[in-house]
Motif scaffolding. Structure first.
Motif, PDB file in Angstrom:
ATOM      1  N   GLU A 146     -30.922  23.583  10.636  1.00 24.15           N
ATOM      2  CA  GLU A 146     -31.005  22.221  11.154  1.00 24.15           C
ATOM      3  C   GLU A 146     -30.503  21.195  10.136  1.00 24.15           C
ATOM      4  O   GLU A 146     -29.800  20.251  10.497  1.00 24.15           O
ATOM      5  CB  GLU A 146     -32.442  21.900  11.564  1.00 24.15           C
ATOM      6  CG  GLU A 146     -32.920  22.691  12.767  1.00 24.15           C
ATOM      7  CD  GLU A 146     -34.391  22.492  13.062  1.00 24.15           C
ATOM      8  OE1 GLU A 146     -35.085  21.787  12.281  1.00 24.15           O
ATOM      9  OE2 GLU A 146     -34.866  23.032  14.062  1.00 24.15           O
ATOM     10  N   HIS A 149     -27.200  18.671  10.499  1.00 21.15           N
ATOM     11  CA  HIS A 149     -27.228  17.211  10.326  1.00 21.15           C
ATOM     12  C   HIS A 149     -26.152  16.763   9.340  1.00 21.15           C
ATOM     13  O   HIS A 149     -25.522  15.711   9.539  1.00 21.15           O
ATOM     14  CB  HIS A 149     -28.617  16.736   9.889  1.00 21.15           C
ATOM     15  CG  HIS A 149     -29.549  16.546  11.031  1.00 21.15           C
ATOM     16  ND1 HIS A 149     -29.577  15.406  11.794  1.00 21.15           N
ATOM     17  CD2 HIS A 149     -30.479  17.377  11.570  1.00 21.15           C
ATOM     18  CE1 HIS A 149     -30.486  15.525  12.747  1.00 21.15           C
ATOM     19  NE2 HIS A 149     -31.048  16.723  12.623  1.00 21.15           N
ATOM     20  N   GLN A 159     -22.914  16.866  11.233  1.00 17.84           N
ATOM     21  CA  GLN A 159     -22.830  15.766  12.201  1.00 17.84           C
ATOM     22  C   GLN A 159     -22.377  14.472  11.536  1.00 17.84           C
ATOM     23  O   GLN A 159     -21.812  13.595  12.193  1.00 17.84           O
ATOM     24  CB  GLN A 159     -24.181  15.553  12.886  1.00 17.84           C
ATOM     25  CG  GLN A 159     -24.558  16.670  13.839  1.00 17.84           C
ATOM     26  CD  GLN A 159     -26.013  16.601  14.266  1.00 17.84           C
ATOM     27  OE1 GLN A 159     -26.657  15.559  14.169  1.00 17.84           O
ATOM     28  NE2 GLN A 159     -26.539  17.727  14.734  1.00 17.84           N
ATOM     29  N   ARG A 209     -35.683  10.160   3.571  1.00 20.41           N
ATOM     30  CA  ARG A 209     -36.053   9.348   4.727  1.00 20.41           C
ATOM     31  C   ARG A 209     -35.839   7.870   4.424  1.00 20.41           C
ATOM     32  O   ARG A 209     -35.311   7.121   5.249  1.00 20.41           O
ATOM     33  CB  ARG A 209     -37.515   9.619   5.099  1.00 20.41           C
ATOM     34  CG  ARG A 209     -37.913   9.035   6.457  1.00 20.41           C
ATOM     35  CD  ARG A 209     -39.403   8.780   6.545  1.00 20.41           C
ATOM     36  NE  ARG A 209     -39.917   7.914   5.499  1.00 20.41           N
ATOM     37  CZ  ARG A 209     -39.701   6.596   5.428  1.00 20.41           C
ATOM     38  NH1 ARG A 209     -38.967   5.984   6.331  1.00 20.41           N
ATOM     39  NH2 ARG A 209     -40.208   5.887   4.453  1.00 20.41           N
ATOM     40  N   GLU A 224     -33.408   5.355   6.371  1.00 17.43           N
ATOM     41  CA  GLU A 224     -33.921   4.108   6.933  1.00 17.43           C
ATOM     42  C   GLU A 224     -33.096   2.922   6.428  1.00 17.43           C
ATOM     43  O   GLU A 224     -32.731   2.028   7.201  1.00 17.43           O
ATOM     44  CB  GLU A 224     -35.391   3.941   6.563  1.00 17.43           C
ATOM     45  CG  GLU A 224     -36.082   2.812   7.279  1.00 17.43           C
ATOM     46  CD  GLU A 224     -37.576   2.798   7.001  1.00 17.43           C
ATOM     47  OE1 GLU A 224     -37.960   2.315   5.911  1.00 17.43           O
ATOM     48  OE2 GLU A 224     -38.334   3.264   7.863  1.00 17.43           O
ATOM     49  N   ASP A 252     -29.909   4.826   9.788  1.00 13.92           N
ATOM     50  CA  ASP A 252     -29.601   6.105  10.449  1.00 13.92           C
ATOM     51  C   ASP A 252     -30.901   6.639  11.044  1.00 13.92           C
ATOM     52  O   ASP A 252     -31.635   7.399  10.415  1.00 13.92           O
ATOM     53  CB  ASP A 252     -29.003   7.101   9.460  1.00 13.92           C
ATOM     54  CG  ASP A 252     -28.449   8.336  10.150  1.00 13.92           C
ATOM     55  OD1 ASP A 252     -28.977   8.717  11.223  1.00 13.92           O
ATOM     56  OD2 ASP A 252     -27.503   8.935   9.611  1.00 13.92           O
ATOM     57  N   GLU A 253     -31.172   6.203  12.259  1.00 13.41           N
ATOM     58  CA  GLU A 253     -32.421   6.564  12.922  1.00 13.41           C
ATOM     59  C   GLU A 253     -32.503   8.057  13.227  1.00 13.41           C
ATOM     60  O   GLU A 253     -33.591   8.633  13.249  1.00 13.41           O
ATOM     61  CB  GLU A 253     -32.595   5.748  14.197  1.00 13.41           C
ATOM     62  CG  GLU A 253     -32.801   4.281  13.926  1.00 13.41           C
ATOM     63  CD  GLU A 253     -32.944   3.453  15.193  1.00 13.41           C
ATOM     64  OE1 GLU A 253     -33.265   4.022  16.257  1.00 13.41           O
ATOM     65  OE2 GLU A 253     -32.750   2.237  15.100  1.00 13.41           O
ATOM     66  N   VAL A 254     -31.361   8.695  13.465  1.00 14.93           N
ATOM     67  CA  VAL A 254     -31.358  10.122  13.792  1.00 14.93           C
ATOM     68  C   VAL A 254     -31.825  10.938  12.589  1.00 14.93           C
ATOM     69  O   VAL A 254     -32.720  11.786  12.698  1.00 14.93           O
ATOM     70  CB  VAL A 254     -29.962  10.582  14.263  1.00 14.93           C
ATOM     71  CG1 VAL A 254     -29.911  12.093  14.432  1.00 14.93           C
ATOM     72  CG2 VAL A 254     -29.586   9.884  15.564  1.00 14.93           C
ATOM     73  N   VAL A 255     -31.233  10.694  11.421  1.00 15.20           N
ATOM     74  CA  VAL A 255     -31.636  11.431  10.217  1.00 15.20           C
ATOM     75  C   VAL A 255     -33.064  11.044   9.826  1.00 15.20           C
ATOM     76  O   VAL A 255     -33.857  11.911   9.439  1.00 15.20           O
ATOM     77  CB  VAL A 255     -30.645  11.203   9.056  1.00 15.20           C
ATOM     78  CG1 VAL A 255     -31.169  11.808   7.750  1.00 15.20           C
ATOM     79  CG2 VAL A 255     -29.282  11.810   9.402  1.00 15.20           C
ATOM     80  N   ASN A 256     -33.399   9.783   9.924  1.00 13.56           N
ATOM     81  CA  ASN A 256     -34.751   9.344   9.610  1.00 13.56           C
ATOM     82  C   ASN A 256     -35.770  10.091  10.469  1.00 13.56           C
ATOM     83  O   ASN A 256     -36.761  10.628   9.956  1.00 13.56           O
ATOM     84  CB  ASN A 256     -34.883   7.839   9.807  1.00 13.56           C
ATOM     85  CG  ASN A 256     -36.197   7.291   9.301  1.00 13.56           C
ATOM     86  OD1 ASN A 256     -36.826   7.859   8.421  1.00 13.56           O
ATOM     87  ND2 ASN A 256     -36.622   6.172   9.867  1.00 13.56           N
ATOM     88  N   ASP A 257     -35.519  10.159  11.770  1.00 14.83           N
ATOM     89  CA  ASP A 257     -36.415  10.870  12.674  1.00 14.83           C
ATOM     90  C   ASP A 257     -36.497  12.358  12.318  1.00 14.83           C
ATOM     91  O   ASP A 257     -37.582  12.944  12.294  1.00 14.83           O
ATOM     92  CB  ASP A 257     -35.948  10.695  14.119  1.00 14.83           C
ATOM     93  CG  ASP A 257     -36.876  11.368  15.113  1.00 14.83           C
ATOM     94  OD1 ASP A 257     -38.063  11.003  15.152  1.00 14.83           O
ATOM     95  OD2 ASP A 257     -36.404  12.272  15.826  1.00 14.83           O
ATOM     96  N   PHE A 258     -35.339  12.952  12.027  1.00 11.22           N
ATOM     97  CA  PHE A 258     -35.314  14.361  11.640  1.00 11.22           C
ATOM     98  C   PHE A 258     -36.150  14.596  10.379  1.00 11.22           C
ATOM     99  O   PHE A 258     -36.944  15.542  10.320  1.00 11.22           O
ATOM    100  CB  PHE A 258     -33.862  14.814  11.413  1.00 11.22           C
ATOM    101  CG  PHE A 258     -33.753  16.171  10.793  1.00 11.22           C
ATOM    102  CD1 PHE A 258     -34.134  17.310  11.494  1.00 11.22           C
ATOM    103  CD2 PHE A 258     -33.281  16.314   9.501  1.00 11.22           C
ATOM    104  CE1 PHE A 258     -34.041  18.568  10.908  1.00 11.22           C
ATOM    105  CE2 PHE A 258     -33.178  17.571   8.912  1.00 11.22           C
ATOM    106  CZ  PHE A 258     -33.566  18.700   9.626  1.00 11.22           C
TER     107      PHE A 258
END
Length: 143
Positions: free
Chosen positions: A53, A57, A60, A109, A113, A117-123
């Motif tokens: 995963e 990322h 991506q 994180r 933030e 980059d909300e996607v990486v932050n969420d991950f």
């Protein structure tokens, strides 16, 4: 440090922690062999999925993911397995690694933030949650 630089370090540390956990799974001995053998197996399986995963990322974001022992050695902060530890020492070593890794995940994180980059932050929030749980299981094994 950029988001991708953080992710590369997180990838290397995840891989190092997976290998360390698998080593202890193979080599644990003692009165709690069965429980620790199974605990370590469940943890290295979870870490193996996380390796993939994290690498995805990185890809991506348009960057090639590191994938060699040489690259991981340069990037990682997780110490290698100590072949001389008893079962409790193995648990403590893994716990220490997870607790240190939590700091690296928090730094990643925060970078995500800051970069919006909300996607990486969420991950990475998900990875933080996973490592806190893995650390809790280890800590509970020491009690």
């Amino acid at each position: 440090m950029t988001v991708t630089e953080h992710l590369k370090r997180i990838l290397a540390d995840t891989y190092a922690l997976q290998l360390k956990t698998q080593n202890y799974h193979w080599n644990v001995q003692g009165a709690h062999f069965q429980q620790l053998h199974e605990l370590f197996e469940s943890q290295y399986d979870e870490l193996a999925e996380a390796v993939d995963e994290v690498a995805e990322h990185i890809r991506q974001l348009g960057i090639k993911a590191p994938g060699s022992f040489r690259a991981f050695e340069e990037l990682k902060s997780i110490s290698d397995a100590d072949d001389n530890l008893d079962e409790q020492g193995m648990v403590q070593s893994l716990l220490d690694s997870h607790e240190a890794f939590l700091e690296a995940l928090e730094a990643g994180r925060a970078a995500a933030e800051s970069a919006d980059d909300e996607v990486v932050n969420d991950f990475l929030i998900g990875r933080l949650t996973a490592h806190r749980k893995l650390a809790w299981f280890l800590k509970s094994s020491l009690a």
